[in-house]
Every structure is written in C-alpha cells, then in structure tokens.
Design an enzyme around this catalytic site. Structure first.
Site, short mmCIF file in Angstrom:
data_model
loop_
_atom_site.label_atom_id
_atom_site.label_comp_id
_atom_site.label_asym_id
_atom_site.label_seq_id
_atom_site.Cartn_x
_atom_site.Cartn_y
_atom_site.Cartn_z
N CYS A 117 0.81 -1.23 0.00
CA CYS A 117 0.00 0.00 0.00
C CYS A 117 0.84 1.28 0.00
CB CYS A 117 -0.95 0.01 1.18
SG CYS A 117 -0.15 0.31 2.78
N CYS A 137 14.48 0.34 11.02
CA CYS A 137 14.06 1.25 12.08
C CYS A 137 12.64 1.70 11.72
CB CYS A 137 15.04 2.42 12.11
SG CYS A 137 14.80 3.54 13.47
#
Length: 148
Positions: A117, A137
C-alpha cells in the site's frame, strides 16, 4: 537473507513485485486513519523516539502494516537497538518491503515502505547487531502486532 548490498541494489534498480497491490486516494486514507498514523504512513512523518510500546515488546508474533494489514516482520527478526524505534533485521518476505533513496533532512538514507500500500514505515540502516547487519528502524504507529 538480505544484506546491505541487496538493499542498495533494490533502491537503485527497482523493487520486487508484491503479491498484490492496494491503492487508495489520500482522501480515502485520511478517512480511515487517525491523524498521527496518517501523518506517519502517508506523509512520511516520524514518531518521537521511545514513544511506542512496540520498542520494548518482544512477545512472539507477527507485525503487519497498520494501513493494509500486510504481514511485514516476524518477532524472531526483532531486536533491541536502543534507537528509540522498533528494530528488525529482516522482513518476513523479500517482497514485503519497498526501498527508496531518501536524501531529505541533509542525510542519505534508504526509506522503507509497505510494498502493498506504499505506507511509509521508516528507514533501513547498515548498522544492525545481527548476522544480516541490517536495522529496519520502523515507526511503531506504522505497524500492528498479532501474537502467535
């Protein structure tokens, strides 16, 4: 196992095709996401370090994209990085994540997005503490957790 050279190649030459794609307008995303999740995932904002309970959670399970529920990471790939954000050393599948060069804020980084998405997740760095040497991260608000 992905290594830093693989990440750089994907960012330069193109990402692997996802199993499927989900496309919505910015307006549609705004209608279903809260303001903070929208800012992080659709506008590439970053949550404050150490603000997510995901940083210290190590329960067995899987982590999925908050926007589309695509499974991205397994808890077995999660490690304590002391960076202030949940950190992983590998995605669950090689085509789960898309990689893009990011030169914003005067830095050279690799941005990671959900390959289904296009939600901004965070960045990947070559300073991980595990065999891969990678540290994904990830913004805690960009992922949801499901226990095994």
């Amino acid at each position: 196992m992905l290594k830093w050279k693989d990440i750089l190649k994907l960012a330069r030459e193109g990402n692997l095709a996802p199993d499927h794609k989900l496309q919505k307008s910015i307006r549609a995303w705004r209608e279903i996401l809260d303001d903070e999740v929208f800012a992080i995932t659709r506008l590439s904002a970053t949550e404050r370090p150490f603000s997510s309970e995901m940083c210290v959670a190590f329960t067995p399970g899987r982590y999925a994209c908050t926007c589309c529920e695509q499974v991205l990471f397994d808890s077995g790939q999660k490690f304590e990085s002391a960076s202030g954000w949940p950190s992983f050393d590998q995605p669950l599948a090689s085509n789960a994540i898309a990689y893009f060069a990011d030169e914003s804020h005067g830095m050279q980084r690799i941005e990671v997005k959900c390959n289904v998405c296009d939600a901004h997740l965070g960045h990947v760095f070559p300073d991980g503490k595990t065999e891969s040497g990678l540290r994904y991260c990830i913004n805690g608000k960009a992922i949801t957790f499901a226990a095994n």
